[in-house]
Write an enzyme that holds these catalytic residues in place. Structure first.
Site, PDB file in Angstrom:
ATOM      1  N   LYS A  37       0.871  -1.167   0.000  1.00 45.13           N
ATOM      2  CA  LYS A  37       0.000   0.000   0.000  1.00 45.13           C
ATOM      3  C   LYS A  37       0.908   1.217   0.000  1.00 45.13           C
ATOM      4  O   LYS A  37       1.593   1.504   0.980  1.00 45.13           O
ATOM      5  CB  LYS A  37      -0.899  -0.003   1.233  1.00 45.13           C
ATOM      6  CG  LYS A  37      -1.862   1.159   1.258  1.00 45.13           C
ATOM      7  CD  LYS A  37      -2.914   0.955   2.342  1.00 45.13           C
ATOM      8  CE  LYS A  37      -4.042   1.966   2.241  1.00 45.13           C
ATOM      9  NZ  LYS A  37      -3.616   3.337   2.428  1.00 45.13           N
TER      10      LYS A  37
ATOM     11  N   ASP B 212       2.208   4.890   0.161  1.00 47.44           N
ATOM     12  CA  ASP B 212       1.786   6.073   0.905  1.00 47.44           C
ATOM     13  C   ASP B 212       1.873   7.293  -0.001  1.00 47.44           C
ATOM     14  O   ASP B 212       2.824   8.059   0.052  1.00 47.44           O
ATOM     15  CB  ASP B 212       2.692   6.241   2.128  1.00 47.44           C
ATOM     16  CG  ASP B 212       1.970   6.958   3.246  1.00 47.44           C
ATOM     17  OD1 ASP B 212       0.785   7.292   3.068  1.00 47.44           O
ATOM     18  OD2 ASP B 212       2.591   7.182   4.301  1.00 47.44           O
TER      19      ASP B 212
ATOM     20  N   TYR C  77      -2.621   0.499 -10.596  1.00 49.39           N
ATOM     21  CA  TYR C  77      -3.178  -0.739 -10.042  1.00 49.39           C
ATOM     22  C   TYR C  77      -4.650  -0.997 -10.375  1.00 49.39           C
ATOM     23  O   TYR C  77      -5.091  -2.121 -10.311  1.00 49.39           O
ATOM     24  CB  TYR C  77      -2.941  -0.840  -8.533  1.00 49.39           C
ATOM     25  CG  TYR C  77      -3.351   0.373  -7.713  1.00 49.39           C
ATOM     26  CD1 TYR C  77      -4.678   0.703  -7.525  1.00 49.39           C
ATOM     27  CD2 TYR C  77      -2.379   1.165  -7.109  1.00 49.39           C
ATOM     28  CE1 TYR C  77      -5.044   1.803  -6.776  1.00 49.39           C
ATOM     29  CE2 TYR C  77      -2.735   2.269  -6.347  1.00 49.39           C
ATOM     30  CZ  TYR C  77      -4.074   2.585  -6.186  1.00 49.39           C
ATOM     31  OH  TYR C  77      -4.412   3.669  -5.447  1.00 49.39           O
TER      32      TYR C  77
ATOM     33  N   LYS D  45      -2.734  -2.989   7.507  1.00 53.24           N
ATOM     34  CA  LYS D  45      -1.816  -1.907   7.846  1.00 53.24           C
ATOM     35  C   LYS D  45      -0.659  -2.400   8.708  1.00 53.24           C
ATOM     36  O   LYS D  45      -0.824  -3.306   9.517  1.00 53.24           O
ATOM     37  CB  LYS D  45      -2.570  -0.805   8.628  1.00 53.24           C
ATOM     38  CG  LYS D  45      -3.716  -0.169   7.872  1.00 53.24           C
ATOM     39  CD  LYS D  45      -3.279   0.618   6.667  1.00 53.24           C
ATOM     40  CE  LYS D  45      -2.940   2.038   7.009  1.00 53.24           C
ATOM     41  NZ  LYS D  45      -4.082   2.895   7.249  1.00 53.24           N
TER      42      LYS D  45
ATOM     43  N   CYS E  60      12.646  33.623  28.585  1.00 51.30           N
ATOM     44  CA  CYS E  60      12.636  35.000  29.090  1.00 51.30           C
ATOM     45  C   CYS E  60      12.516  35.063  30.606  1.00 51.30           C
ATOM     46  O   CYS E  60      12.564  36.143  31.183  1.00 51.30           O
ATOM     47  CB  CYS E  60      11.512  35.805  28.441  1.00 51.30           C
ATOM     48  SG  CYS E  60       9.867  35.310  28.964  1.00 51.30           S
TER      49      CYS E  60
ATOM     50  N   CYS F 161       3.921  30.811  28.756  1.00 51.46           N
ATOM     51  CA  CYS F 161       4.751  31.921  29.205  1.00 51.46           C
ATOM     52  C   CYS F 161       3.899  33.178  29.209  1.00 51.46           C
ATOM     53  O   CYS F 161       3.140  33.422  28.281  1.00 51.46           O
ATOM     54  CB  CYS F 161       5.920  32.087  28.240  1.00 51.46           C
ATOM     55  SG  CYS F 161       6.740  33.675  28.376  1.00 51.46           S
TER      56      CYS F 161
ATOM     57  N   CYS G  15       8.986  38.247  25.313  1.00 52.01           N
ATOM     58  CA  CYS G  15       9.629  36.935  25.275  1.00 52.01           C
ATOM     59  C   CYS G  15      10.242  36.712  23.892  1.00 52.01           C
ATOM     60  O   CYS G  15       9.525  36.678  22.898  1.00 52.01           O
ATOM     61  CB  CYS G  15       8.598  35.852  25.587  1.00 52.01           C
ATOM     62  SG  CYS G  15       9.279  34.189  25.438  1.00 52.01           S
TER      63      CYS G  15
END
Ligand code: IVH
Length: 697
Positions: free
Chosen positions: A130, A132, A240, A328, A425, A440, A446
C-alpha cells in the site's frame, strides 16, 4: 454594454451566432486557464465579464445553439478552487483496514460467506504494497491521455491533467495496438525517499522550511497551479486499478497488472499471488521486513481477490469494496535513551516538552528528538531523564515517546519536574483552567514568542517572502536587525544606515541583497486574509482568516469592528461570533489580540507600510443573504463542503433538513427524500446550475 450587445445579438443570423459562440467558448476557456491554472490573467475582470455576458446574450437568443462546452455550463469555478472539477464516471473508493492476522482471516471468511463458497474452495488473493501517496485517475481515449484527476471526495476530483503529464511514469499514450477506445487507469502518485531528501536538501540550502514527508509533498506537488512546479517534485506513479473502460475487464487481477505493464505503466514489483491465507500472511511479513529499505514509503499491504468476476459479485459496502482490504503495518517502534528534556516555547507562549534522544533509526529515518506533548503526559507515563524509552513513528507524524522500559530504569532517578518559568525570558509560566499547556506570560517581551511569530509571519501560507525563510529570519532576529514584523519592511531603508550594509557580510553580495529587497518589496501588497493569518493570533488558521476577511472586506473595517467588539454585549461582538466557525473561544482570542497595545502598535506600523488588499466582502446585497438553503443529492461543479462554504460566505444559512422556513433546496443528481419534502412544502427547488446563476447574479 449589455443592452447594446443584446440588441446586436437579436440582429445576428443563426450562422453568425454559431460561429461567435464557438469563438467565445474557446476564448473564455483560454482566459479561464490563464486565470485558474496559471494565475496569470491577460485581460481585466471587466473584459472577461463582457465576454461571458455576450455569450449569455447569444445563448438566450439562440438556445438551440448552446454548446456542450458552453462557458455558461461551467460557471462558478471559484478562483480559490483553482482546478476544474471532474465527476468520476466510477467512484474512486477507499479501503477497509485490517490490523492483525485475525482481521485478514475474517476478511476471507466474509468473502466465503458472501459468495457461498465451501470451506475447501480456494480464494486466491493478490497482495501488493500500500503506497503512501495519493490516488489519481488517468483517462485514455484512443490510447491518448486526455484527462487526469485527483480522487477528491471519491465522487468528484480535480482536473490536474497538465500536472499528471509531467509525472515521470505516466504514459502520454498507451503502448501496443490493442488498446480499448476508453480506458481509465488508476493508481498512486508518490515520491521516492531519495527525491524527497534531495528536495529538502535544496530547500535547506535556500533557507526554506523543509517539507514534512513524501506523501504531503507529492500531494501538494500534484496540486500546483504551474506544472513546472509539479515537475520539480519528481513525482512517480504506480498503476493498479481501472475506472471506466469501453471493454469489459475480466479474468484475473494478476493478468490485469501484466496488461498495465504492457501498456507502459509501472506496476509494483512486489505484487504477488497468494493461493491461501497462509501465503497471504507470509507475503505480509516479507513486505513488512523490506519496508524500511524500500525506496518509497508504504503503510501496509493491500489484498485483492484475484478473480475479477468474484470482485464484481462482491461489490461494495459504503465506500469500500468487499473484495479488497488494506492490512496496515503497526507504527514502527524502537528503544533508546532519553538524554534530556528540553522545553520549546511556541509563538503563543505554550511550553512544549521535547525528548532529546540518543539518535536511533525508526522506520527508515534517524530520530533524535520526539514530542512529549505536555506536562500531564510526562507525569502520567512517569518519564524520567536517563530512562530507556520506546519511540514510535506512525506514518508521517512527529515521533512520539510512547512509554518507558521500567526494567532498565537507572537506580538513581527522580520524577521530572516541569519548569514553572519560561526558559527563554524567565517570565512566569502559567496554566489556565482546562488547558493542557503551560504558557509563558511574557507576551511580546519573550524572545521565543517574538521569534516564533516572525517565523510564522514569513511562512509559506503567510507572507512567504522568497529568500527570507526561517533560518534567515532567525539570524536577523538574533542580530536585532528584525525584531518585529514591521522591521522586515524597513530593512532596506535601514541598510547601511543603522547597521553595516548587508552586502558586506559574509555569504552576501550586492545581487543577493538586492534580490532580497525586491522580494520584500513584492510582498508589500498582500491579500487581507493572508495578512490576518500572518499575525499569528491564537486559533486563527487559514480557513478562519479567510472567513474573517470575507466578512469584513477591508483592513480598516476589520480593525474598527474588532475595537468595537471589546464590549461583548455589543453588536460587533455578536456579529463576530456569528461568523461561521467562530465560536466564543476564537472571538475572545481576536478581541484579546486587539486589546493588547503592543499588538495595535505592530498593526499600525504594518498598515503604514503595506497595501492590504480588500477581500470580496459579503454585503447584504448578496441575493441569498439571510436565506436558508438545503443542499441535497450529488453536486457536480463543487463539493458539498465548498457549496456550503460559499453559501455561508454570501450570508446564507445552510441547513441539513427541509422545513417551511427553508428558502431554497438545491437539488443535485439523485436527490431523494429532501427533494420530495421540498415539493410537498412548496419550497423553491433549484438545480445546481440555477443556484450558481442565482448567487452570481
Ligand atoms: S486499491 C477499489 N491498491 O489506499 C480499491 N489502493 O486507503 C482501490 N492505495 O484510495 C484502491 N496503494 O489511494 C489500492 N496498491 C494499492 C494501493 C492503494 C495505495 C491507496 C489508494 C486508496 C487508499 C485507500
Amino acid at each position: 454594454m449589455s443592452a447594446k450587445k443584446a440588441v446586436e445579438a437579436e440582429a445576428l443570423s443563426e450562422a453568425a451566432a454559431k460561429r461567435e459562440l464557438s469563438r467565445l467558448a474557446k476564448e473564455i476557456a483560454k482566459h479561464d486557464r490563464l486565470y485558474y491554472q496559471h494565475s496569470a490573467p491577460e485581460i481585466s475582470d471587466a473584459a472577461y465579464d463582457a465576454l461571458r455576458l455576450r455569450n449569455r446574450a447569444l445563448e438566450a437568443r439562440f438556445p438551440e445553439l448552446i454548446r456542450a462546452d458552453s462557458p455558461s455550463l461551467r460557471v462558478g469555478a471559484p478562483p480559490a478552487a483553482g482546478f476544474a472539477k471532474v465527476p468520476h464516471k466510477k467512484p474512486m473508493l477507499s479501503l477497509d483496514n485490517a490490523f492483525d492476522d485475525d482481521d485478514l482471516t475474517e476478511f476471507l471468511a466474509r468473502i466465503r460467506r458472501f459468495l457461498g463458497l465451501g470451506v475447501d474452495e480456494p480464494i486466491a488473493l493478490m497482495g501488493e504494497p500500500k503506497i503512501d501517496g495519493l490516488s489519481a485517475t488517468l483517462r485514455y481515449e484512443g490510447g491518448q491521455l486526455v484527462q487526469g484527476a485527483t480522487r477528491g471526495d471519491g465522487e468528484v476530483g480535480e482536473d490536474v491533467t497538465e500536472n499528471l503529464k509531467v509525472v515521470k511514469d505516466v504514459p502520454h499514450a498507451l503502448k501496443g495496438r490493442d488498446v480499448p477506445d476508453v480506458l481509465e487507469v488508476r493508481g498512486e502518485v508518490y515520491m521516492t525517499r531519495a527525491d524527497f531528501d534531495a528536495l529538502n536538501a535544496e530547500r535547506a540550502h535556500a533557507g526554506e522550511a523543509p517539507f514534512v514527508n513524501p506523501r504531503n509533498t507529492a500531494s501538494g506537488g500534484l496540486r500546483q497551479l504551474d506544472p513546472a512546479l509539479t515537475e520539480k517534485r519528481r513525482l512517480r506513479f504506480f498503476a493498479y486499478a481501472w475506472g471506466e473502460a469501453s471493454e469489459k475487464i475480466g479474468g484475473h487481477y494478476a493478468d490485469w497488472l501484466k496488461r498495465l505493464e504492457a501498456y507502459g505503466f509501472h506496476v509494483n514489483p512486489l505484487a504477488e499471488r497468494c493461493a491461501t491465507l497462509d501465503d497471504a500472511l507470509a507475503l505480509y511479513r516479507r513486505i513488512e521486513t523490506r519496508r524500511a529499505t524500500l525506496p518509497y514509503e508504504i503503510d501496509g499491504v493491500v489484498f485483492k481477490v484475484d478473480r475479477i468476476d468474484w470482485q464484481e459479485r462482491l461489490g461494495f459496502v459504503g465506500r469500500a469494496p468487499r473484495w479488497a482490504i488494506a492490512y496496515k503495518f503497526p507504527a514502527e517502534q524502537a528503544t533508546t535513551t532519553l538524554n534530556a528534556i528540553s522545553i520549546q516555547v511556541g509563538r503563543t507562549g505554550a511550553l512544549t516538552p521535547v525528548a532529546e534522544l540518543e539518535p536511533i533509526r525508526v522506520g527508515g529515518v534517524t530520530v533524535s528528538r520526539a514530542t512529549l506533548h505536555n506536562e500531564d503526559e510526562i507525569a502520567r507515563k512517569d518519564i524520567r531523564v536517563g530512562d530507556t524509552v520506546i519511540v514510535q513513528r506512525a506514518g508521517d507524524v512527529i515521533p512520539q515517546v510512547v512509554g518507558v522500559v521500567l526494567s532498565k530504569r537507572p537506580r538513581v532517578s527522580k520524577p521530572y519536574e516541569f519548569p514553572k518559568r519560561c526558559p527563554e525570558c524567565g517570565s512566569h509560566a502559567e496554566r489556565e483552567e482546562g488547558e493542557a499547556a503551560r504558557r509563558c506570560t511574557g507576551g511580546l517581551v519573550c524572545p521565543a514568542q517574538m521569534k516564533e511569530r516572525l517565523r510564522h509571519f514569513v511562512s509559506r501560507d503567510a507572507f512567504d517572502i522568497e529568500g527570507l525563510g526561517e533560518r534567515r529570519i532567525e539570524l536577523f532576529f538574533n542580530e536585532k536587525l528584525i525584531e518585529s514584523p514591521a522591521d522586515i519592511f524597513s530593512l532596506e531603508a535601514r541598510n547601511g544606515r543603522d547597521f553595516p550594509a548587508l552586502a558586506e557580510r559574509e555569504g552576501w553580495d550586492e545581487l543577493s541583497v538586492s534580490n532580497l529587497f525586491a522580494a520584500i518589496r513584492a510582498r508589500k501588497k498582500i491579500l487581507l486574509d493572508r495578512f490576518i493569518y500572518a499575525l499569528g493570533i491564537p486559533h486563527v488558521g487559514q480557513v478562519t482568516a479567510k472567513q474573517i476577511a470575507r466578512r469584513y472586506g477591508s483592513f480598516d473595517n476589520w480593525r474598527r469592528a474588532m475595537a468595537a467588539a471589546r464590549d461583548d454585549s455589543s453588536e460587533a461582538y455578536q456579529e463576530l461570533e456569528a461568523i461561521a466557525g467562530i465560536g466564543p473561544v476564537l472571538a475572545q482570542a481576536l478581541v484579546g489580540f486587539f486589546a493588547e497595545p503592543h499588538n495595535l502598535d505592530v498593526l499600525d506600523q504594518l498598515a503604514r507600510q503595506l497595501e492590504i488588499e480588500d477581500a470580496r466582502a459579503v454585503t447584504s446585497a448578496s441575493p441569498v443573504s439571510g436565506k436558508t438553503v438545503v443542499f441535497t443529492g450529488t453536486l457536480v461543479q463543487m463539493t458539498r463542503a465548498e457549496a456550503k462554504a460559499r453559501a455561508e460566505a454570501l450570508g446564507a444559512k445552510v441547513a441539513s433538513s427541509v422545513s417551511k422556513k427553508t428558502d431554497y433546496v438545491v437539488a443535485g443528481t439523485e436527490a431523494g427524500s429532501k427533494l420530495k419534502e421540498a415539493e410537498k412544502l412548496g419550497v423553491t427547488v433549484l438545480s445546481e446550475a440555477e443556484w450558481l446563476t442565482l448567487i452570481e447574479s
